[in-house]
Design an enzyme around this catalytic site. Sequence first.
Site, PDB file in Angstrom:
ATOM      1  N   ARG A 271       0.913  -1.419   0.024  1.00 20.81           N
ATOM      2  CA  ARG A 271       0.055  -0.015   0.006  1.00 20.81           C
ATOM      3  C   ARG A 271       0.792   1.246  -0.056  1.00 20.81           C
ATOM      4  NH1 ARG A 271      -2.821   3.101   4.693  1.00 20.81           N
ATOM      5  NH2 ARG A 271      -4.011   4.434   3.596  1.00 20.81           N
TER       6      ARG A 271
ATOM      7  N   HIS B 239      -3.139  11.011   0.761  1.00 20.70           N
ATOM      8  CA  HIS B 239      -2.368  10.628   2.036  1.00 20.70           C
ATOM      9  C   HIS B 239      -1.991  11.952   2.608  1.00 20.70           C
ATOM     10  CE1 HIS B 239      -0.985   7.462   4.799  1.00 20.70           C
ATOM     11  NE2 HIS B 239      -0.615   8.250   5.575  1.00 20.70           N
TER      12      HIS B 239
ATOM     13  N   GLU C 214      -7.344   8.204   6.442  1.00 17.66           N
ATOM     14  CA  GLU C 214      -7.675   9.014   7.553  1.00 17.66           C
ATOM     15  C   GLU C 214      -8.404  10.369   7.842  1.00 17.66           C
ATOM     16  OE1 GLU C 214      -4.360   8.586  10.261  1.00 17.66           O
ATOM     17  OE2 GLU C 214      -4.323   6.409  10.226  1.00 17.66           O
TER      18      GLU C 214
ATOM     19  N   ASN D 115      -7.353   1.542   9.738  1.00 16.01           N
ATOM     20  CA  ASN D 115      -6.181   1.855  10.359  1.00 16.01           C
ATOM     21  C   ASN D 115      -6.486   2.174  11.726  1.00 16.01           C
ATOM     22  OD1 ASN D 115      -5.297   2.375   8.028  1.00 16.01           O
ATOM     23  ND2 ASN D 115      -4.596   4.339   8.141  1.00 16.01           N
TER      24      ASN D 115
ATOM     25  N   TYR E   7      -4.191   1.816  15.898  1.00 19.23           N
ATOM     26  CA  TYR E   7      -2.954   1.576  16.709  1.00 19.23           C
ATOM     27  C   TYR E   7      -3.171   1.410  18.068  1.00 19.23           C
ATOM     28  CZ  TYR E   7      -0.654   3.247  12.367  1.00 19.23           C
ATOM     29  OH  TYR E   7      -0.046   3.521  11.033  1.00 19.23           O
TER      30      TYR E   7
ATOM     31  N   GLU F 145      -3.547  -0.116   8.095  1.00 19.02           N
ATOM     32  CA  GLU F 145      -2.510   0.074   8.791  1.00 19.02           C
ATOM     33  C   GLU F 145      -2.619  -0.337  10.247  1.00 19.02           C
ATOM     34  OE1 GLU F 145      -1.241   4.535   9.083  1.00 19.02           O
ATOM     35  OE2 GLU F 145      -1.757   4.467   6.943  1.00 19.02           O
TER      36      GLU F 145
HETATM   37  C1  BGC Z   1      -0.970   7.705   9.314  1.00 20.18           C
HETATM   38  C2  BGC Z   1       0.494   7.571   8.803  1.00 20.18           C
HETATM   39  C3  BGC Z   1       1.338   7.773  10.225  1.00 20.18           C
HETATM   40  C4  BGC Z   1       0.766   6.653  11.113  1.00 20.18           C
HETATM   41  C5  BGC Z   1       1.758   6.352  12.590  1.00 20.18           C
HETATM   42  C6  BGC Z   1      -1.487   7.000  10.439  1.00 20.18           C
HETATM   43  O1  BGC Z   1      -2.030   8.027  11.074  1.00 20.18           O
HETATM   44  O2  BGC Z   1      -1.702   7.131   8.178  1.00 20.18           O
HETATM   45  O3  BGC Z   1       0.899   8.162   8.007  1.00 20.18           O
HETATM   46  O4  BGC Z   1       2.833   7.530   9.848  1.00 20.18           O
HETATM   47  O5  BGC Z   1      -0.316   6.590  11.607  1.00 20.18           O
HETATM   48  O6  BGC Z   1       1.385   7.747  13.246  1.00 20.18           O
END
Ligand code: BGC
Length: 598
Positions: free
Chosen positions: A130, A175, A220, A362, A364, A429
Amino acid sequence: MDSFEWLNGYTVGYGFYHVDFTDPNKPRTPKLSAHFYFQLMKDNGFPITEDEKMLYGEFPQGFLWSSATAAYQIEGGWRADGKSLSIWDKFAHTPLKIFNSDNGDIACDSYNKIDEDIAILKQLGVNHYRFSISWTRVLPDGTTNHINEVGFRYYDRLVNALLAANIQPHITLYHWDLPQALQNVGGWENDTIVQRFRDYADVMFSRLGDRVKLWVTINEPYNVAMIGHGYGVAAPGISFRPGTLPYIVAHNLIKAHAEAWHLYNDKYRGRQNGKVSITINSDWSEPRNPYKQEDIDAARRIMQFYIGWFAHPIFNGDYSEMMKTIIRERSLAAGLTKSRLPEFTPEEIKRIKGTHDYFGFNHYTTVLAFPVDYGNLQHYDADRGAGTYVDRTWLDSGSGWLKVTPFGLRRILNFIKEEYGNPTIIITENGVSERGPTDLKDSHRSYYYEKYINQVLKAYRLDNVDVRGYTAWSLMDNLEWATGFSERFGLFYVNRSDPNVPRVAKESVSFFSTIINCNGFPDPASGPHDCLKPIPEGNSTSAPENDNSVNFLGLRLSPEEAETGLNTTFALLLVAATGAICFRCRKKMSNSDKLTTC
Ligand code: BGC
C-alpha cells in the site's frame, strides 16, 4: 470504606467504598478498586485472561498481507521533474512546525529507489503493497490543466515493478499532501475540492486501473479534519476555528470520497473490476470505569465522534443521531441560529451511503474515556464531551499517544461488524514506533505484531468478523509528520546519513514474514511446521528465481545490503558507545497538542 482518618479527619479516603459523609444516610459507593479486588478474590490470583491467550490457527486462503507507506513520508524528490509543492512541503518548510526542522525533501529517496523498495517488499514476503500518490507529482497545480508525464511515470514504473514481483499494488489517492495551489483557494474548506478530487481520481483510475485493483480514496479523514484543521499540528496547520472548520472539511472529504467511488463505479468498474474504498482510523475507547454509566456514555461518544463521523454517513447513511443532536443543541445554546455540523441533503445522504467496496481501517491504540463538561466552548472536543487517558500499566512505544493494547483491536473490529453491517474489512495500517538510538533488534515490534495480529485472528475465527487483510505500518522508517524522523515505525531501518539511503532489515522483518509464510499461527502441538523454518534463500512467497541474498545476522539480505548492514552495525555500536540522545517530540493527536518530554 472511607472513614475517619485520625488527624486527617474525613479528607483522606482509604476505602474500597466511597462514603458520602454529607448525606445523613452515609451511602457507600464502590470505587473501581472495589471491583478490582472483587475480581482478584474471585479469580484467586491473576490467571491469564482470554485477551492474552494465544489462538492458534490460520487466516483464510488468499488473505491480503501487506505493508504501507505514504508519498510525502518516503518519496523525497520534492521538486523533481516538474513536481510542485503540497501543503506538507510548505508546512515542513515553516519554522517550528516539525521536530528538529526535519522535512520530506529527500526522506527515504523512494522516488529514486524503486528497485530497493521492491527488494525489501520481496524480502518481507508480502503479497500487497500500500502506497500513496503525490497529487502534485502528477497534477502540479492540482487540476487536470497539466498532467506531468515524467512524475506520473514514477508510479507507472512502480506498479509494473510490483506486478513483476507478484505483489499487488494498493493505492491511496490522498494521504494528506494536498496541492498547495488548491490550498490557496481554500483547500478542503472550499467545496470545489470535490470536483478537483474527482478529476484527479479520474486520471489515476484511467491510467493505472488496468493494473491496480485496490484503491483507497482518502487516508484517515479524521486526521485531515481534526489534526490539520482543528488542532493545527499537521498541514495546513489551522487551529483557530475548531468548532466549525473540522466539520466543514470533513463534509467535503466525505463528498469527495463518494464522488470518486461513484466515478469508479460508473466508468471503470465494468472493465477494471477493482475495489475502491476509504480508510478510516480510530482508537478503541473503553470506559475509564466499566461499572459507571457516565464513563460508558463518554466512551460511546468518543466512538461516534471518531470512527462514526465518517463511517456512519458512508456505511449507514448520514451523520449519527448522536452527533447531529449534540452539535445542534450545543450550537443553539451558544446563540447560533443553526448547527455547526453541516447537513447533507436527502439526495446527498443517498448518494454517499454505500460508497464502499470494503472497510479500510487503520488502528494503533486504545484510550480510556471519562466525561468532561467544557461548558459553552464551541470546539469538537467540547461537543464530544469526553476526555481520554491511558492505563499506566500499558506498554509504551516511541509515540506518546501509542500504547500497546492488542485487546482493543479485536474489540473495535467487532464494533465495526456490529455497527456498520458486517462489512469486509481490510486493515490498512497497524504498527508501532520506537525512538532514540537505532537498534535493529526491535523485539517490541515483533511483540506488537504477534499480539495484534493474533487478535485479528480471534476476530476472524471466533467472532466471524469478515477481515480479509492486514497491512503493517510501515515498510521502512520514514518522516513521521510533525515528529519528523524521530519516531520510527519501520520494519526496515533507513540509513539517511548514507548518501545511498540504504534500507536494512530490523529483526521484526523475519518475525513478520514468518507469520505471513504460515498465514497465521500454527499450533505447536501439531508441529513441526515447515512454515516456521527459516525461509530458504531465494524462496520467499514473492522472491525472484535468481535471488542471491545472503544471511546476515539471521536475516536475508542482498550482498550489498549485507555490506551496508555490517557498516551500519559498526556505526550503531559507535552510537551506542557514545550514549543515548534525548529528544523532545510533538504529540500527534489525542487530547491536546502540547509538547511532551519523551
Ligand atoms: C498515518 C501514517 C502515520 C501513522 C503513524 C497514520 O495516522 O496514516 O501516515 O505515519 O499513522 O502515526
